[in-house]
Design a protein around this motif. Sequence first.
Motif, PDB file in Angstrom:
ATOM      1  N   UNK A 138      26.913  69.862  36.347  1.00 22.71           N
ATOM      2  CA  UNK A 138      26.363  68.602  36.019  1.00 22.71           C
ATOM      3  C   UNK A 138      26.765  67.710  37.069  1.00 22.71           C
ATOM      4  N   UNK A 139      28.037  67.720  37.437  1.00 16.19           N
ATOM      5  CA  UNK A 139      28.765  66.867  38.339  1.00 16.19           C
ATOM      6  C   UNK A 139      27.842  66.805  39.736  1.00 16.19           C
ATOM      7  N   UNK A 140      27.320  67.798  40.357  1.00 19.76           N
ATOM      8  CA  UNK A 140      26.443  67.829  41.212  1.00 19.76           C
ATOM      9  C   UNK A 140      24.980  67.012  41.092  1.00 19.76           C
ATOM     10  N   UNK A 141      24.681  66.899  39.758  1.00 22.36           N
ATOM     11  CA  UNK A 141      23.343  66.291  39.537  1.00 22.36           C
ATOM     12  C   UNK A 141      23.377  64.705  39.070  1.00 22.36           C
ATOM     13  N   UNK A 142      24.778  64.437  39.342  1.00 28.28           N
ATOM     14  CA  UNK A 142      25.029  62.927  38.941  1.00 28.28           C
ATOM     15  C   UNK A 142      24.557  62.026  39.743  1.00 28.28           C
ATOM     16  N   UNK A 143      23.434  61.443  39.837  1.00 29.66           N
ATOM     17  CA  UNK A 143      23.039  60.239  40.684  1.00 29.66           C
ATOM     18  C   UNK A 143      23.504  59.088  40.273  1.00 29.66           C
ATOM     19  N   UNK A 144      24.101  58.160  41.105  1.00 34.21           N
ATOM     20  CA  UNK A 144      24.566  56.852  40.629  1.00 34.21           C
ATOM     21  C   UNK A 144      23.662  56.085  39.677  1.00 34.21           C
ATOM     22  N   UNK A 145      22.474  55.846  39.893  1.00 32.97           N
ATOM     23  CA  UNK A 145      21.704  55.138  38.852  1.00 32.97           C
ATOM     24  C   UNK A 145      21.663  55.370  37.525  1.00 32.97           C
ATOM     25  N   UNK A 146      21.986  56.810  37.364  1.00 34.43           N
ATOM     26  CA  UNK A 146      22.113  57.345  36.057  1.00 34.43           C
ATOM     27  C   UNK A 146      23.095  56.983  35.047  1.00 34.43           C
ATOM     28  N   UNK A 147      23.962  56.299  35.810  1.00 34.19           N
ATOM     29  CA  UNK A 147      25.304  55.957  35.230  1.00 34.19           C
ATOM     30  C   UNK A 147      25.122  54.380  34.600  1.00 34.19           C
ATOM     31  N   UNK A 151      26.532  48.763  39.616  1.00 30.16           N
ATOM     32  CA  UNK A 151      27.725  47.958  40.190  1.00 30.16           C
ATOM     33  C   UNK A 151      28.351  48.836  41.335  1.00 30.16           C
ATOM     34  N   UNK A 152      28.686  50.077  41.097  1.00 25.15           N
ATOM     35  CA  UNK A 152      29.536  50.894  42.072  1.00 25.15           C
ATOM     36  C   UNK A 152      28.563  50.987  43.165  1.00 25.15           C
ATOM     37  N   UNK A 153      27.350  51.216  43.272  1.00 21.36           N
ATOM     38  CA  UNK A 153      26.690  51.286  44.272  1.00 21.36           C
ATOM     39  C   UNK A 153      26.532  49.997  45.370  1.00 21.36           C
ATOM     40  N   UNK A 154      26.701  49.002  44.490  1.00 19.34           N
ATOM     41  CA  UNK A 154      26.339  47.632  45.311  1.00 19.34           C
ATOM     42  C   UNK A 154      27.642  46.945  45.667  1.00 19.34           C
ATOM     43  N   UNK A 162      32.548  53.028  29.129  1.00 17.18           N
ATOM     44  CA  UNK A 162      31.119  52.658  28.799  1.00 17.18           C
ATOM     45  C   UNK A 162      30.304  54.070  29.123  1.00 17.18           C
ATOM     46  N   UNK A 163      31.095  55.042  29.992  1.00 14.57           N
ATOM     47  CA  UNK A 163      30.486  56.135  30.122  1.00 14.57           C
ATOM     48  C   UNK A 163      31.112  57.569  29.588  1.00 14.57           C
ATOM     49  N   UNK A 164      32.263  57.225  29.579  1.00 15.49           N
ATOM     50  CA  UNK A 164      33.303  58.475  28.976  1.00 15.49           C
ATOM     51  C   UNK A 164      34.292  57.626  28.084  1.00 15.49           C
ATOM     52  N   UNK A 165      33.945  57.537  26.928  1.00 12.79           N
ATOM     53  CA  UNK A 165      35.188  56.904  25.939  1.00 12.79           C
ATOM     54  C   UNK A 165      36.016  57.866  25.813  1.00 12.79           C
ATOM     55  N   UNK A 166      37.398  57.390  25.420  1.00 12.55           N
ATOM     56  CA  UNK A 166      38.655  58.074  25.161  1.00 12.55           C
ATOM     57  C   UNK A 166      39.384  58.556  26.744  1.00 12.55           C
ATOM     58  N   UNK A 167      38.588  58.482  27.673  1.00 12.31           N
ATOM     59  CA  UNK A 167      39.126  58.828  29.105  1.00 12.31           C
ATOM     60  C   UNK A 167      39.668  57.371  29.638  1.00 12.31           C
ATOM     61  N   UNK A 206      30.869  63.851  44.436  1.00 12.19           N
ATOM     62  CA  UNK A 206      29.506  63.608  44.557  1.00 12.19           C
ATOM     63  C   UNK A 206      29.384  62.099  44.654  1.00 12.19           C
ATOM     64  N   UNK A 207      30.077  61.239  43.990  1.00 13.59           N
ATOM     65  CA  UNK A 207      29.808  59.798  44.049  1.00 13.59           C
ATOM     66  C   UNK A 207      30.421  59.243  45.422  1.00 13.59           C
TER      67      UNK A 207
END
Length: 359
Positions: free
Chosen positions: A78-87, A93-96, A113-118, A156-157
């Motif tokens: 899944x990590x390899x499929x994580x394109x930044x706009x999907x977040x 914000x990260x991309x810009x 926002x993306x991984x609660x409890x982490x 990936x990011x």
Amino acid sequence: MRASASQAQDLGLPAIYLHLLAELLHNLNVDEHALLLRVGLDPARLKSTELRVSQSQASEFVTRAIIESGEPGLGIMLAREMKLPLHGALGIAVMSSETLGEALELVTRYLTLRAPHIRVHQQREGDRAVFRLVCDIDLGPLQSFILDAMLFGCVTMGYQLLGTPIKGAEIRRMGPEPGYFQRFRQQILVPVTYGSREDAFVLPTSVLDLPIQFSDEELAASSRAQCEESLRQLTEDAGFGCRVRRVIETSHPFPPKLAQVANTLFVSERTLKRRLQEEERSFQHLVDDVRLERAGELLENTTMNLSQIADSLGYADAANFTRAFKRWTGVSPSQFRNEYREAAEKARQDAESMVPATA
């Protein structure tokens, strides 16, 4: 001692991640559609970057996905499929951002926002920056999957942001190396060390000043503001009613029965009703809120006729849907659709009139 997932606030997981996982399962010859339906999730609703899935359903889906695919390394895949706009807003914000260090600061601040409890804890080891991931609660089977996806997703990011692998970076993982990792080692662009005292992404401090290839100051400011507002809403709207609504929003079949939602949230029907009453809410009102929202989306964005929309929303026929929609909005579905299309056409014409004519 950490709390269990059932004892902690359930802020949900972004639905889009489960959609990506479902696509991976399809490539592994697993019937992802049937699997989602067995978990009670609507496959069509998971494509949104805004909707969230209850933690219990996400955990059940991941567990079944690993079992049925026979692939315990799904988190790395899944990590390899994580394109930044999907977040969502955080990805934009990260991309810009201006630099890699600024991007990682945003991930640290808004990861909930993306991984609660982490949580991410930053520290320095000489000339190295360590971004250590810590789970607030015991996530059960979901924990290893999420940590795999996040830590290998950092690689990936970094590649997406810089256009090249991050030189000198490494990943540290707690516990013994799992048997499945050897199949992925050659595909990962940085060294990975198991048996560490922490789960962390480590990189030289010198690379934190590297420029991001998509840097955009104005977009960065607006997306950061959106992240701040989303974080406020997520943490403030963490009551039981919000948990119930998340299940309703992504449920199949729709609308879900009260018993189905109670079972998903590991409470009795009586407890679900009581806790909603304590927040001055009702199950039926939450269902109707979601129905109205979905009705608006279908009227605006599809060519489905009223009978098709009524059926997708759980109404017996178009007449019942029309009466309910008019009661909610004061206008009929057909009038709502026509007014929306007229406004959209006017906006298009206004936009075209502002474009200067070419010589």
